[in-house]
Design a protein around this motif. Structure first.
Motif, PDB file in Angstrom:
ATOM      1  N   ALA A  56       0.967  -1.181  -0.093  1.00  0.00           N
ATOM      2  CA  ALA A  56       0.168   0.040  -0.094  1.00  0.00           C
ATOM      3  C   ALA A  56       0.990   1.236  -0.034  1.00  0.00           C
ATOM      4  CB  ALA A  56      -0.877  -0.096   1.223  1.00  0.00           C
ATOM      5  N   LEU A  57       2.024   1.132   0.660  1.00  0.00           N
ATOM      6  CA  LEU A  57       2.764   2.496   0.655  1.00  0.00           C
ATOM      7  C   LEU A  57       3.671   2.689  -0.619  1.00  0.00           C
ATOM      8  CD1 LEU A  57       4.228   2.116   4.614  1.00  0.00           C
ATOM      9  CD2 LEU A  57       2.649   3.675   3.652  1.00  0.00           C
ATOM     10  N   ALA A  58       4.009   1.493  -1.109  1.00  0.00           N
ATOM     11  CA  ALA A  58       4.785   1.469  -2.253  1.00  0.00           C
ATOM     12  C   ALA A  58       3.800   2.074  -3.513  1.00  0.00           C
ATOM     13  CB  ALA A  58       5.234   0.086  -2.641  1.00  0.00           C
ATOM     14  N   SER A  59       2.472   1.589  -3.325  1.00  0.00           N
ATOM     15  CA  SER A  59       1.630   2.243  -4.247  1.00  0.00           C
ATOM     16  C   SER A  59       1.293   3.623  -4.260  1.00  0.00           C
ATOM     17  CB  SER A  59       0.186   1.373  -4.269  1.00  0.00           C
ATOM     18  OG  SER A  59      -0.758   1.901  -5.313  1.00  0.00           O
ATOM     19  N   GLY A  60       1.094   4.189  -2.920  1.00  0.00           N
ATOM     20  CA  GLY A  60       0.905   5.571  -2.674  1.00  0.00           C
ATOM     21  C   GLY A  60       2.206   6.384  -3.005  1.00  0.00           C
ATOM     22  N   LEU A  61       3.383   5.860  -2.958  1.00  0.00           N
ATOM     23  CA  LEU A  61       4.601   6.695  -3.484  1.00  0.00           C
ATOM     24  C   LEU A  61       4.574   6.730  -4.967  1.00  0.00           C
ATOM     25  CD1 LEU A  61       7.185   7.951  -2.771  1.00  0.00           C
ATOM     26  CD2 LEU A  61       8.425   5.744  -2.941  1.00  0.00           C
ATOM     27  N   ALA A  62       4.233   5.806  -5.466  1.00  0.00           N
ATOM     28  CA  ALA A  62       4.177   5.730  -7.084  1.00  0.00           C
ATOM     29  C   ALA A  62       3.479   6.932  -7.597  1.00  0.00           C
ATOM     30  CB  ALA A  62       3.708   4.690  -7.762  1.00  0.00           C
ATOM     31  N   GLY A  63       2.217   7.175  -7.031  1.00  0.00           N
ATOM     32  CA  GLY A  63       1.096   8.373  -7.315  1.00  0.00           C
ATOM     33  C   GLY A  63       1.973   9.464  -6.793  1.00  0.00           C
ATOM     34  N   ALA A  64       2.576   9.464  -5.828  1.00  0.00           N
ATOM     35  CA  ALA A  64       3.470  10.763  -5.815  1.00  0.00           C
ATOM     36  C   ALA A  64       4.251  11.304  -6.517  1.00  0.00           C
ATOM     37  CB  ALA A  64       4.018  10.425  -3.961  1.00  0.00           C
ATOM     38  N   VAL A  65       5.067  10.263  -6.794  1.00  0.00           N
ATOM     39  CA  VAL A  65       6.112  10.474  -7.956  1.00  0.00           C
ATOM     40  C   VAL A  65       5.557  10.970  -9.035  1.00  0.00           C
ATOM     41  CG1 VAL A  65       7.820   9.415  -9.361  1.00  0.00           C
ATOM     42  CG2 VAL A  65       7.716   8.624  -6.924  1.00  0.00           C
ATOM     43  N   VAL A  66       4.338  10.491  -9.644  1.00  0.00           N
ATOM     44  CA  VAL A  66       3.950  11.026 -11.100  1.00  0.00           C
ATOM     45  C   VAL A  66       3.395  12.492 -10.593  1.00  0.00           C
ATOM     46  CG1 VAL A  66       1.671  11.053 -12.181  1.00  0.00           C
ATOM     47  CG2 VAL A  66       3.049   8.776 -11.488  1.00  0.00           C
ATOM     48  N   LEU A  67       2.955  12.737  -9.503  1.00  0.00           N
ATOM     49  CA  LEU A  67       2.430  14.114  -9.145  1.00  0.00           C
ATOM     50  C   LEU A  67       4.011  14.886  -9.274  1.00  0.00           C
ATOM     51  CD1 LEU A  67      -0.491  13.714  -6.740  1.00  0.00           C
ATOM     52  CD2 LEU A  67      -0.581  14.296  -8.951  1.00  0.00           C
ATOM     53  N   MET A  68       4.878  14.776  -8.605  1.00  0.00           N
ATOM     54  CA  MET A  68       5.821  15.684  -8.360  1.00  0.00           C
ATOM     55  C   MET A  68       6.891  15.710  -9.556  1.00  0.00           C
ATOM     56  SD  MET A  68       6.806  14.244  -4.502  1.00  0.00           S
ATOM     57  CE  MET A  68       8.084  15.525  -4.362  1.00  0.00           C
ATOM     58  N   VAL A  69       6.745  14.901 -10.501  1.00  0.00           N
ATOM     59  CA  VAL A  69       7.635  14.956 -11.746  1.00  0.00           C
ATOM     60  C   VAL A  69       6.669  15.632 -12.712  1.00  0.00           C
ATOM     61  CG1 VAL A  69       9.104  12.969 -11.117  1.00  0.00           C
ATOM     62  CG2 VAL A  69       7.233  12.833 -12.613  1.00  0.00           C
ATOM     63  N   ALA A  70       5.642  16.179 -12.570  1.00  0.00           N
ATOM     64  CA  ALA A  70       4.908  16.579 -13.691  1.00  0.00           C
ATOM     65  C   ALA A  70       5.574  18.078 -13.865  1.00  0.00           C
ATOM     66  CB  ALA A  70       3.396  16.941 -13.127  1.00  0.00           C
ATOM     67  N   PRO A  71       5.683  18.609 -15.057  1.00  0.00           N
ATOM     68  CA  PRO A  71       6.097  19.840 -15.422  1.00  0.00           C
ATOM     69  C   PRO A  71       5.316  20.911 -14.717  1.00  0.00           C
ATOM     70  CG  PRO A  71       5.939  18.658 -17.649  1.00  0.00           C
ATOM     71  CD  PRO A  71       4.890  17.673 -16.478  1.00  0.00           C
ATOM     72  N   ALA A  72       6.194  21.800 -14.230  1.00  0.00           N
ATOM     73  CA  ALA A  72       5.604  23.206 -13.541  1.00  0.00           C
ATOM     74  C   ALA A  72       5.387  24.121 -14.362  1.00  0.00           C
ATOM     75  CB  ALA A  72       6.493  23.430 -12.416  1.00  0.00           C
ATOM     76  N   ALA A  73       4.245  24.399 -14.392  1.00  0.00           N
ATOM     77  CA  ALA A  73       3.912  25.630 -15.306  1.00  0.00           C
ATOM     78  C   ALA A  73       2.590  26.253 -14.929  1.00  0.00           C
ATOM     79  CB  ALA A  73       3.599  25.020 -17.007  1.00  0.00           C
ATOM     80  N   HIS A  74       2.253  27.519 -15.240  1.00  0.00           N
ATOM     81  CA  HIS A  74       0.949  28.297 -14.728  1.00  0.00           C
ATOM     82  C   HIS A  74       0.683  29.073 -15.691  1.00  0.00           C
ATOM     83  CE1 HIS A  74      -2.067  30.146 -12.509  1.00  0.00           C
ATOM     84  NE2 HIS A  74      -1.375  31.313 -12.838  1.00  0.00           N
ATOM     85  N   ALA A  75      -0.294  29.168 -16.341  1.00  0.00           N
ATOM     86  CA  ALA A  75      -0.781  29.990 -17.529  1.00  0.00           C
ATOM     87  C   ALA A  75      -1.886  30.908 -17.324  1.00  0.00           C
ATOM     88  CB  ALA A  75      -0.834  29.413 -18.793  1.00  0.00           C
ATOM     89  N   THR A  76      -2.218  32.152 -17.705  1.00  0.00           N
ATOM     90  CA  THR A  76      -3.479  32.876 -17.496  1.00  0.00           C
ATOM     91  C   THR A  76      -3.453  33.584 -18.482  1.00  0.00           C
ATOM     92  OG1 THR A  76      -4.667  34.177 -15.738  1.00  0.00           O
ATOM     93  CG2 THR A  76      -2.191  34.698 -16.088  1.00  0.00           C
TER      94      THR A  76
END
Length: 230
Positions: free
Chosen positions: A10-30
């Motif tokens: 369960a913990l390993a699965s949770g970390l996998a989701g966290a890694v996906v979120l944390m490596v997403a490109p950081a951009a903000h457009a308006t």
């Protein structure tokens, strides 16, 4: 399956989701309203157009596209097809200050006299020299038509239309929106390695939840369970 193994998975699965979120490109457009003051061959004119700037990573740089949602300026005579050529400057602020020249196609259809001039999308390439967070703001717009030049300057000190974490070629940095971790070659964020037994990290934090992962985390949980039952 034992409690310890279920917990580790369960913990390993949770970390996998966290890694996906944390490596997403950081951009903000308006979309930002830009109040252009234009110097034209027939006098001064003014117009407000919402400006949108988007980026796509390409060949070690970023292709920028600047879009005008409303027309700016006008012509006292009809502009025939292909008679008007627009270009602009996008100001770059933050870690790598400078500017980017963007240009677009000539008008694909005739523009009637005294009608707002719709500007086509303008594009250009930005290649960062430094890594870090940068922002892109609409600058001076230039319209050339029938041998004349109209210059439109933002007068309302508009804010950035796009903020982006970038990585210079061969450099490090860039990071994520939160500024944590290191960087990957494509500008994303990576997690620090702590030893040969860890596939990612020993500890990762997401939303205040501490996650254990990798072989070290499983080993720690297993030993803890053995001590509890021994």
């Amino acid at each position: 399956m034992s409690y310890q193994k279920r917990t580790a998975l369960a913990l390993a699965s949770g970390l996998a989701g966290a890694v996906v979120l944390m490596v997403a490109p950081a951009a903000h457009a308006t979309v930002v309203d830009v109040n252009y003051k234009c110097k034209t061959p027939i006098g001064d004119k003014a117009a407000v157009s919402p400006i949108d700037i988007k980026s796509v990573k390409s060949d070690g740089g970023y292709k920028l596209t600047m879009s005008f949602q409303k027309g700016v300026s006008s012509s006292p005579v009809e502009l025939g097809k292909g008679a008007m050529n627009p270009s602009a400057v996008i100001k770059v602020g933050g870690a790598d200050p400078g500017q980017v020249q963007v240009s677009g196609a000539a008008n694909s259809a005739a523009i009637p006299a005294n009608s707002p001039i719709k500007i086509s999308d303008l594009s250009g390439t930005y290649t960062p020299k430094k890594s870090g967070k940068v922002d892109f703001t609409a600058g001076v717009l230039t319209i050339k038509a029938l041998g004349t030049t109209t210059t439109c300057t933002p007068s309302n000190n508009p804010g950035p239309s796009l903020s982006l974490d970038v990585t210079a070629a061969g450099g490090s940095g860039g990071g994520s929106a939160s500024g944590g971790g290191g960087s990957t070659p494509d500008g994303g964020s990576s997690l620090p390695k702590t030893g040969p037994l860890d596939s990612a990290v020993a500890l990762g934090t997401l939303g205040g939840t501490v996650l254990l992962s990798g072989a070290a985390g499983v080993l720690w949980l297993t030993r803890r369970g053995q001590r509890a039952t021994g």
